[in-house]
Design an enzyme around this catalytic site. Structure first.
Site, PDB file in Angstrom:
ATOM      1  N   GLU A  31       0.810  -1.221   0.000  1.00  0.00           N
ATOM      2  CA  GLU A  31       0.000   0.000   0.000  1.00  0.00           C
ATOM      3  C   GLU A  31       0.846   1.275   0.000  1.00  0.00           C
ATOM      4  OE1 GLU A  31      -2.784  -0.237   3.249  1.00  0.00           O
ATOM      5  OE2 GLU A  31      -3.844  -1.954   2.371  1.00  0.00           O
ATOM      6  N   ARG A  81       2.247   1.970   4.534  1.00  0.00           N
ATOM      7  CA  ARG A  81       1.939   2.966   3.496  1.00  0.00           C
ATOM      8  C   ARG A  81       3.103   3.887   3.165  1.00  0.00           C
ATOM      9  NH1 ARG A  81      -2.591   2.790   6.729  1.00  0.00           N
ATOM     10  NH2 ARG A  81      -3.911   1.138   5.925  1.00  0.00           N
ATOM     11  N   GLU A  90     -10.542  -1.690  16.138  1.00  0.00           N
ATOM     12  CA  GLU A  90     -11.451  -2.834  16.140  1.00  0.00           C
ATOM     13  C   GLU A  90     -11.105  -3.841  17.239  1.00  0.00           C
ATOM     14  OE1 GLU A  90     -10.097  -1.632  13.339  1.00  0.00           O
ATOM     15  OE2 GLU A  90     -11.939  -0.777  12.531  1.00  0.00           O
ATOM     16  N   ASP A 121     -18.236   2.044  12.081  1.00  0.00           N
ATOM     17  CA  ASP A 121     -16.845   2.023  11.608  1.00  0.00           C
ATOM     18  C   ASP A 121     -16.630   3.071  10.524  1.00  0.00           C
ATOM     19  OD1 ASP A 121     -14.180   1.338  11.316  1.00  0.00           O
ATOM     20  OD2 ASP A 121     -14.553  -0.393  10.049  1.00  0.00           O
ATOM     21  N   CYS A 164      -9.247 -12.424   7.982  1.00  0.00           N
ATOM     22  CA  CYS A 164      -8.046 -12.854   7.259  1.00  0.00           C
ATOM     23  C   CYS A 164      -8.381 -13.835   6.142  1.00  0.00           C
ATOM     24  CB  CYS A 164      -7.043 -13.502   8.217  1.00  0.00           C
ATOM     25  SG  CYS A 164      -6.239 -12.344   9.339  1.00  0.00           S
ATOM     26  N   HIS A 165      -9.280 -14.777   6.420  1.00  0.00           N
ATOM     27  CA  HIS A 165      -9.539 -15.864   5.466  1.00  0.00           C
ATOM     28  C   HIS A 165     -10.789 -15.645   4.619  1.00  0.00           C
ATOM     29  CE1 HIS A 165      -6.326 -18.497   6.875  1.00  0.00           C
ATOM     30  NE2 HIS A 165      -6.597 -18.083   8.094  1.00  0.00           N
ATOM     31  N   MET A 192       0.167 -17.350  11.619  1.00  0.00           N
ATOM     32  CA  MET A 192      -1.040 -18.008  12.121  1.00  0.00           C
ATOM     33  C   MET A 192      -0.790 -18.465  13.559  1.00  0.00           C
ATOM     34  SD  MET A 192      -4.121 -19.043  11.836  1.00  0.00           S
ATOM     35  CE  MET A 192      -5.101 -20.087  12.922  1.00  0.00           C
TER      36      MET A 192
END
Length: 706
Positions: free
Chosen positions: A91, A143, A205, A327, A636-637, A675
């Site tokens: 990014e 970023r 979050e 949000d 994530c998934h 993970m």
């Protein structure tokens, strides 16, 4: 490992510096990254450089270079590319100073490249622990850097601020800016003003309290810190203004969760007014009736704040979403400009935050000027011109225990992807999004020190599990577009519609061009005055970052850091999985006129679908598994266990991985890849239930039910 490499370019710069001793040469003649405030303020006098995140302190992201124009853009070709060594989201906005490019990849890695050839000069790996990835909402991204007086500054995913020697990439100092006991992170680029490097953080979050800090560029000592939400009101307030802010919160113990309000991305600076502007994020939890059940605006959530950069003193604020509950951050890109409004030149700040309204404010006082919808938004009908407050639509606050379809989605009508303003056309180019989500209160919410703290029923928020017709109807409506917005006429002038959302940031140039990458893996040039598509190239990966333009030896270049990923790519699942660019090939791509290099057409494949275990769980177990999956795994998934990013698609687990389920999910057998084990968050019964849901989804795919 922190590999280091020096080249002849840097030796030449060093020799030039030695020969210039005792002379009043231009700063760029002595040291690499010899940038200061005077040089950034005079950036238009050296348009070949891109010295600050938005090129200039006003963050307009407009390049005065005009060798590449709407007449010859079709002759653009690839001049060089540099492969980044990771395969997660990219990014970054590259910084280019005097022929050297400084850019970050995923995992907070930093690279210095020869801007003419792409040769790597040095790289630095801060060695972020892979396990820290669980504390990130939206991929292991960064970023970009800031440069100042021969140093390169950047933040790390685990909350450090690091200063490097721009000449060789060696570390000069490092400071931990966050409490490691809380799930803070840094993904945003720092800004530097008057020898102070400004950095915020993320984690709203997951349950943190937001703030911005200023550090001395030479020593790393903290100069000041401003908290964006009040802490425990039984304790002294860090700033007098926070006593006033605390009166807009009520009934809950928001400080235990954190309150949110993180400053995770945008900033801008007006040297004439000496004001630093920062965008403030969402509440923690999102749901106001949990964090502040007595109501209230909850200062300074979802606000634009103006501070004094020397001291961090509060000057003014404007709140885009009072009592934020969706949000709807105001951390999105902010642009400073002087506009002729009703015959008067007004110094304004402009923003298109997540909530779907385009705001124009007086940047001296914070006075509200206008706000109009730039995309689909149903949470509010309009913003009252007299009060500057939104007029909310009934039911948008989802307080009755039922799901309410509200637009925009938490990913916003516009997310972090930078917009651009062209003084030539007078238009703001917004990478806008069209989306919605079913918001529903979570009556069983309990604060967790480890995990998500949104206070929203995430199972209700995703695509429905057992209704393919609704999924088929909803998916085409979630997409993106370029909105060419006239801030004076308060309307969209033209639009480029995209088939997918999560498209890249935008660059505008004096050649009557804008450039944007997209989710279909293209970099595209459009005419800035009417949106006509003029040129495109296949990047073989989705592009989410914004391009820049610079010049070396009289040649103008267009550069972009490419690599599919980020929050939308990870969380949206099947909504975006069919985008042509939904694969990751992380690279820096650089183009110029009449170049003819070829980019390797590498495409990542999920491989063959293994035969999954039989799905034997009953419907009730699958339903519980889906809910637990959405609460713990989908960010994530992907929604419905469909990965649209480089994170593994769980439907494609091999028989071996199914057998290792407990070792991976509970025991952390793959923590070296990010993970972690969830042994301290979930019971075996819960992870077995999630496994049953994943097995069911794999069988759906095999049986053609997706």
């Amino acid at each position: 490992m922190r590999p280091l490499k020096l080249t002849g370019l840097y030796l030449a710069l060093t020799i030039a510096g030695l020969s210039a001793c005792g002379k009043s040469e231009a700063p760029q003649a002595t040291l690499p990254a010899a940038v200061d405030g005077a040089r950034i303020m005079a950036a238009d006098k050296e348009p070949g450089n891109w010295m600050s995140h938005g090129r200039t302190y006003d963050e307009q992201r407009f390049s005065p270079l005009k060798q590449i124009t709407d007449e010859n853009a079709a002759k653009l070709g690839l001049d060089w590319y540099f492969n980044l060594p990771t395969n997660r989201g990219v990014e970054a906005t590259p910084i280019v100073v005097d022929g050297v490019m400084y850019v970050t990849g995923s995992w907070s890695m930093v690279f210095a490249l020869d801007a003419k050839t792409g040769e790597m000069l040095w790289q630095y790996d801060p060695q972020v622990p892979p396990t820290w990835a669980v504390n990130l909402c939206c991929d292991v991204v960064n970023r970009g850097v800031a440069v100042w007086k021969g140093k390169v500054y950047f933040g790390t995913l685990d909350g450090r601020l690091i200063a490097l020697d721009a000449q060789n990439g060696s570390r000069l100092w490092e400071v931990q800016t966050t409490d490691k006991e809380r799930p803070y992170s840094i993904t945003g680029a720092p800004r530097i003003i008057k020898d102070k490097v400004m950095i915020g953080n993320g984690g709203g979050e997951l349950g943190v309290r937001g703030y911005i800090s200023a550090y001395d560029t030479e020593t790393g000592d903290m100069v000041w810190r401003f908290y964006t939400v009040p802490g425990d009101p039984s304790k002294p307030f860090e700033h007098p203004i926070l006593e006033k802010a605390a009166k807009t919160w009520g009934g809950g113990k928001w400080w235990e969760v954190g309150g949110g309000g993180t400053v995770w991305d945008s900033m801008a600076y007006d040297p004439e007014l000496d004001l630093l502007y920062l965008g403030v994020g969402n509440g923690s939890p999102w749901n106001r009736q949990i964090r502040s059940p007595d109501g209230g605006d909850n200062y300074f959530l979802s606000s634009i704040l103006a501070l004094r950069p020397d001291t961090g003193d509060y000057v003014w604020h404007y709140q885009t979403t009072p009592g934020e509950s969706w949000d709807y951050t105001a951390t999105q890109h902010m642009i400073l400009a002087d506009l002729n409004l009703d015959g008067n030149i007004r110094k304004v700040i402009m923003q298109a935050p997540k909530n779907g309204f385009f705001y124009v404010l007086d940047r001296l006082t914070g006075e509200f000027i206008s706000a109009d919808k730039y995309t689909h938004a149903t949470w509010a009908d309009h913003v009252d011109q007299k009060t500057g407050r939104p007029v909310e639509n009934e039911g948008s606050r989802y307080t009755d225990g039922k799901p309410h379809l509200v637009a925009p989605h938490p990913l916003g009508g516009h997310n972090w992807h930078p917009m651009s303003y062209s003084p030539q056309t007078g238009l703001v180019y917004i990478p806008a999004q069209e989306n919605a989500m079913a918001y529903m209160d979570d009556p069983n919410f309990k604060y967790s020190k480890k995990g998500w703290n949104v206070g929203v029923n995430l199972a209700a928020a995703g695509l429905p599990e057992n209704d393919p017709e609704i999924r088929a109807a909803v998916m085409p409506t979630i997409r993106g577009h370029i909105s060419a917005w006239d801030p004076i006429q308060k309307k969209e002038v033209w639009r480029v519609q995209h088939p997918n959302m999560w498209n890249g940031g935008i660059l505008s140039t004096a050649g009557n061009l804008i450039f944007q990458g997209n989710a279909d893996g293209e970099l595209v040039a459009y005419r800035a005055d009417n949106g006509e598509r003029l040129w495109s190239t296949n990047a073989y990966t989705g592009i989410v970052a914004a391009p820049i333009s610079y010049s070396v030896d009289g040649e103008q270049y267009i550069a972009v850091a490419a690599g599919w990923g980020g929050g939308g790519a990870m969380a949206l699942g099947e909504i975006i999985a069919d985008a042509k660019g939904a694969v990751n090939n992380s690279r820096v791509l650089v183009f110029k006129l009449n170049a003819d290099k070829t980019l390797p057409a590498s495409v990542v494949s999920r491989g063959e679908l293994p035969t999954p275990p039989a799905s034997t769980a009953d419907e009730a177990t699958i339903t519980r598994g889906h809910a637990l999956y959405m609460e713990n795994c989908h960010m994530c998934h992907g929604d419905r266990a469909v990965s649209a990013s480089s994170v593994p698609d769980l439907r494609y687990l091999t028989a071996e991985k199914h057998q290792m389920w407990d070792g991976i999910v509970l025991g952390g057998a793959l923590q070296s890849k990010g993970m972690i084990g969830f042994w301290d968050r979930l019971s075996k019964e819960q992870t077995d239930t999630i496994h049953a849901y994943v097995i069911k989804r794999a069988n759906d795919l095999v049986e053609g039910k997706d």
